[in-house]
Design a protein around this motif. Structure first.
Motif, PDB file in Angstrom:
ATOM      1  N   GLY A 583       0.941  -1.523  -0.105  1.00  0.00           N
ATOM      2  CA  GLY A 583      -0.096  -0.088  -0.075  1.00  0.00           C
ATOM      3  C   GLY A 583       0.859   1.298   0.135  1.00  0.00           C
ATOM      4  N   ALA A 584       2.160   1.097   0.213  1.00  0.00           N
ATOM      5  CA  ALA A 584       3.010   2.381   0.146  1.00  0.00           C
ATOM      6  C   ALA A 584       3.280   2.887  -1.087  1.00  0.00           C
ATOM      7  CB  ALA A 584       4.431   2.002   0.976  1.00  0.00           C
ATOM      8  N   PRO A 585       3.299   3.871  -1.447  1.00  0.00           N
ATOM      9  CA  PRO A 585       3.646   4.454  -2.817  1.00  0.00           C
ATOM     10  C   PRO A 585       4.806   3.926  -3.389  1.00  0.00           C
ATOM     11  CG  PRO A 585       3.945   6.368  -1.267  1.00  0.00           C
ATOM     12  CD  PRO A 585       3.370   5.196  -0.515  1.00  0.00           C
ATOM     13  N   GLY A 586       5.983   3.593  -2.644  1.00  0.00           N
ATOM     14  CA  GLY A 586       7.131   3.283  -3.462  1.00  0.00           C
ATOM     15  C   GLY A 586       7.511   1.998  -2.842  1.00  0.00           C
ATOM     16  N   ASP A 587       8.784   1.578  -3.264  1.00  0.00           N
ATOM     17  CA  ASP A 587       9.426   0.410  -2.771  1.00  0.00           C
ATOM     18  C   ASP A 587       9.886   0.485  -1.314  1.00  0.00           C
ATOM     19  OD1 ASP A 587      12.935  -0.637  -3.472  1.00  0.00           O
ATOM     20  OD2 ASP A 587      11.169  -1.781  -2.826  1.00  0.00           O
ATOM     21  N   PHE A 588      10.231   1.773  -0.998  1.00  0.00           N
ATOM     22  CA  PHE A 588      10.942   2.032   0.486  1.00  0.00           C
ATOM     23  C   PHE A 588      10.363   3.332   0.923  1.00  0.00           C
ATOM     24  CE2 PHE A 588      13.738   5.361  -0.535  1.00  0.00           C
ATOM     25  CZ  PHE A 588      13.870   5.331  -1.846  1.00  0.00           C
ATOM     26  N   THR A 589      10.282   3.298   2.243  1.00  0.00           N
ATOM     27  CA  THR A 589       9.484   4.602   2.889  1.00  0.00           C
ATOM     28  C   THR A 589      10.507   5.178   3.734  1.00  0.00           C
ATOM     29  OG1 THR A 589       7.494   3.477   2.945  1.00  0.00           O
ATOM     30  CG2 THR A 589       7.684   5.658   4.091  1.00  0.00           C
ATOM     31  N   MET A 590      11.166   6.403   3.464  1.00  0.00           N
ATOM     32  CA  MET A 590      12.026   7.009   4.032  1.00  0.00           C
ATOM     33  C   MET A 590      11.536   7.183   5.833  1.00  0.00           C
ATOM     34  SD  MET A 590      14.540   7.398   2.060  1.00  0.00           S
ATOM     35  CE  MET A 590      15.816   8.742   2.859  1.00  0.00           C
TER      36      MET A 590
END
Lengths: 600, 248
Positions: A583-590
């Motif tokens: 559900g997160a927009p990208g591959d990773f969440t800063m």
């Protein structure tokens, strides 16, 4: 859902702080690069010290291997440098023992303690928790310069009258406590103990600084359980250092008194060369207890930061959250706690009540539990991942490999009945070199390949890194795996020569193999050195976040500015390992990304 | 730390990681080298310095714990008497100069009290400093008693007293290497004296900063932290004294 907290505008109420808060960037060369109070410069100073030391230590190990394999050969160059230790180019047994001592001391104190904790910890701990510097920058500078002073005194022991001490890095009394027990035990041993005592002071200052920084300077949102595992490992390591180095310092002072003022803390009634010494009633075991109460936590001081780095990198390059973050934190704590209860397992041979030995043995095997939790979680992190095999990741996986293979011989040695036959053989050096020596070095390599882009703004060469990795991994296994066999076959450690011993004759080919493997492995480190130096100046430019990692150091400029975040103190909304979150927009969440419903 | 800080002022707690409500604007990194006037973060710095001191004292404690366990182990060790071939002990009970040591203890305890007065005085001054700087406000010149100077004098007297105790021990025939018992007396007292001397140096530093017209809040941090250190040294001395008497 946590409310989104805006990052404070640097100009907003900046005026009252601007004058007050930061020590502005220094301008003069001396304040900027030499007597700097910037934690990043100090971190690099520590790393340079460790880099120099590791090559000094490596040269010593090569000399030891040369002497073991070709004891009668004359090395003219060596003879011209060490006229006393290697007259005519042939190493004397005392010279060999001084190499054993100095190799161990320099590697343990000035490489394995200095690089991962004081070096990388200094550079990245404040950035990873969102602080502008360490809690006490001047103290930080002082601890580096004290460490350097200790190092210079340590190296001076080589050039003292009689040479460097013979008593090993553990400095066992009475050998270390008498001034006439060997050529290196004169001024050389005094210098050695003084250096260790000064190093203790430096490490205590560093530990104090690390703990205060973590407790007091975390930025908003950086809860303890949101800290990267690197920070957790530096934190626990600092606590271990705080509790352990004071004990060694006390023990070292008593040792100096025994040597120089005639007290009898460690020395019983002894006769040296037919001469009755003035001491009586002291206990060599007392030194061993004090030393190992420090010494065992010290091996965790060497390895824990490597565990932190491995956790960080496995998660980053597997693009998965670390498996069992909380379990990892508790495992680090458990290892640290148990580390203070097992020192007796170094002393099964020294004579102790079987009941004590039983307790120490049990505690030692209990360390297998948190260690296995960590290993399980590392493997769980890798399981089913689309792994990006960059060089730092290779070294992190290598760390896990070495930790497991070196660790598996631990439960053997933890049992007094097995330890007694194995203790004074090559089995023990094989065990500790794999698990705390080379594994910790792999942690340092992983950290170097991972963070050099942030520190110097340049990527390191991947191809050279891979060659370096495979040569070093295969090389170290080729050196230390056969050494277990040598130990089981009965080859004693600390002997400068065994070619005359009949039953060890058949082991000579294996010893030669180890020596050649050592030459190749040491040679491979020149690839690393070249890659490092070349990349720092000529490597391709690194972006701010080349590995697509989440922690705070990747949110700031490359290399980080003087106050780390250019006046903007970050606000943390996420845990450290949010990769591939559904559900997160990208591959990773800063960690600094705005809080979202998915994050909670 | 609340127990440790009976201050007149309340500083907003801005920096507790993760729990504070105000975004921390200062990541730190001044360590007393911040001479900028009107800095609002003295409260943070004071708390940080106290925290650092508490952690440092753990390390000091470990040093003396190590010495204590060494003492207990060494005291229990038998030696072989060469004449009777029986186990004996080489631990000679030390004839401590008790009166002198009790006088020294009293001096140190009084110095701890004066240190506390000094700490409270400078806390009050630091709290009033912002008020005084308002134009037109005069609180009158508070002529404070020189508690710091008195503490330094008492501290030095204690050190001198300890030196006299050593002279007395030597006169009674107990030197460093006479017996392990006397070795420990010298090691523990010297270790404590060195630490206390560090406290004296810190107080002198605070005095120098007063002459150098550094802001009073900055000096207050030095005095405050040294005061807690000083109290700890008094406690440590009582522990060492008791240990030496009990395990003589």
């Amino acid at each position: 859902m946590a409310e989104e907290v805006p990052v404070p505008d640097p100009h907003d109420h900046a005026e009252p702080h601007a004058a007050a808060h930061h020590h502005g960037p220094p301008t003069s060369f001396i304040r900027k690069y030499i007597f700097s109070i910037d934690h990043k410069v100090i971190g690099i100073q520590y790393l340079l010290l460790a880099l120099f030391s590791v090559f000094v230590g490596l040269i010593m190990s090569v000399l030891m291997r040369m002497n073991l394999t070709w004891p009668d050969h004359k090395w003219p160059l060596l003879g011209s440098i060490f006229t006393l230790g290697a007259p005519g180019g042939q190493m004397s047994p005392e010279f060999y023992l001084s190499l054993v001592t100095m190799h161990g001391t320099i590697m343990v104190f000035f490489v394995l303690t200095t690089a991962p904790q004081s070096g990388f910890g200094n550079y990245f701990l404040p950035i990873q928790i969102g602080a502008a510097d360490m809690a006490f920058p001047v103290l930080n500078m002082l601890s580096f310069w004290t460490t350097l002073l200790a190092y210079i005194i340590m190296l001076a022991a080589f050039f003292a009258n009689g040479g460097a001490p013979l008593h090993g890095w553990t400095g066992y009394a009475p050998l270390s406590a008498l001034t006439n027990s060997g050529p290196g035990e004169q001024l050389g041993a005094d210098l050695w103990i003084t250096s260790i005592a000064i190093f203790c002071l430096a490490s205590l200052m560093g530990a104090l600084n690390f703990i205060t920084t973590i407790l007091d300077l975390r930025c908003k949102g950086m809860k303890l359980m949101r800290m990267p595992l690197t920070c957790w490992s530096w934190f626990i390591t600092a606590i271990l250092g705080l509790l352990a180095f004071g004990v060694l310092l006390s023990g070292g002072i008593l040792l100096l008194l025994d040597r120089n003022l005639g007290t009898s803390f460690y020395v019983p009634l002894v006769v040296v060369n037919g001469q009755v010494m003035g001491h009586k009633g002291g206990s060599p075991l007392l030194w061993q207890h004090l030393f190992w109460f420090f010494g065992h936590p010290e091996v965790y001081i060497a390895i824990l930061p490597g565990m932190g780095v491995a956790s960080q990198l496995l998660s980053t390059f597997a693009r998965k959250p670390i498996f069992g973050y909380r379990a990892m934190v508790y495992a680090i704590m458990g290892i640290g706690l148990l580390g203070f209860m097992v020192w007796g397992h170094h002393m099964f041979m020294s004579g102790m009540s079987p009941y004590s030995a039983f307790a120490f043995s049990l505690m030692t095997m209990a360390i297998g539990v948190p260690s296995a939790i960590k290993t399980f979680n590392w493997l769980g992190t890798l399981w089913g991942a689309r792994i990006r095999f960059y060089t730092p990741m290779l070294f992190a996986i290598g760390f896990v490999s070495l930790f497991v293979s070196g660790g598996l011989s631990g439960p053997f040695l933890a049992q007094p009945t097995l330890d007694i036959p194995l203790h004074d053989t090559a089995f023990v050096p094989a065990h500790f070199h794999l698990i705390m020596g080379v594994a910790a070095i792999f942690g340092i390599f992983a950290a170097t390949y991972y963070w050099v882009p942030k520190m110097f703004g340049r990527m390191m060469n991947e191809r050279l890194g891979q060659v370096h990795f495979f040569l070093t991994l295969i090389g170290t296994y080729a050196i230390f795996m056969p050494m277990h066999y040598l130990g089981m076959a009965g080859q004693p450690r600390r002997y400068s020569q065994f070619t005359e011993v009949h039953y060890l004759g058949p082991l000579l080919p294996l010893n030669k193999f180890i020596t050649y493997a050592a030459f190749i492995t040491v040679g491979a480190q020149l690839i690393f050195l070249f890659n490092l130096l070349w990349s720092i100046f000529k490597g391709p430019k690194a972006s701010d976040n080349p590995w697509e990692a989440t922690t705070l150091e990747w949110t700031t400029a490359t290399p980080p500015p003087h106050d780390n975040f250019n006046g903007r103190i970050p606000v943390v909304n996420h845990g450290p390992y949010e990769y591939s979150v559904p559900g997160a927009p990208g591959d990773f969440t800063m960690q600094t990304d705005p809080a979202t419903a998915a994050a909670h | 730390m609340g127990i440790l800080s009976p201050t007149l002022t309340r500083y907003p707690s801005t920096l507790r990681g993760g729990e504070g409500n105000v975004p921390p604007v200062n990541g730190g990194g001044d360590d007393g080298h911040n001479s900028g006037g009107g800095s609002p973060n003295y409260g943070e710095r004071l708390r940080r310095a106290r925290l650092g001191l508490a952690i440092g004292l753990i390390a000091v404690t470990m040093m003396f714990v190590a010495c204590t366990s060494a003492l207990i182990m060494r005291k229990g060790l038998p030696i072989l008497d060469p004449e009777t071939s029986r186990s004996a002990t080489d631990w000679l009970p030390v004839n401590l100069p008790m009166t002198l040591l009790l006088v020294n203890t009293t001096i140190l305890l009084i110095s701890s009290v004066t240190m506390e007065f000094a700490r409270r005085a400078i806390t009050r001054q630091a709290a009033l400093a912002p008020v005084k700087s308002i134009p037109g406000i005069s609180l009158g010149d508070e002529k404070s008693f020189p508690w710091l100077g008195l503490t330094v004098a008492l501290g030095l007297s204690f050190l001198f007293g300890q030196w006299m105790a050593w002279q007395e021990l030597a006169a009674r025939g107990f030197f460093v290497a006479t017996s392990p018992s006397s070795s420990f007396v010298y090691v523990l007292t010297a270790g404590h004296a060195l630490h206390l001397f560090g406290g004296v140096l810190a107080l002198l530093y605070a005095g120098v900063t007063a002459l150098a017209r550094r802001p009073i809040e900055s000096r207050r941090i030095v005095v405050d932290v040294t005061a807690w250190y000083w109290h700890f040294m008094a406690l440590l001395w009582i522990y060492i004294f008791a240990l030496l008497v009990v395990a003589r």
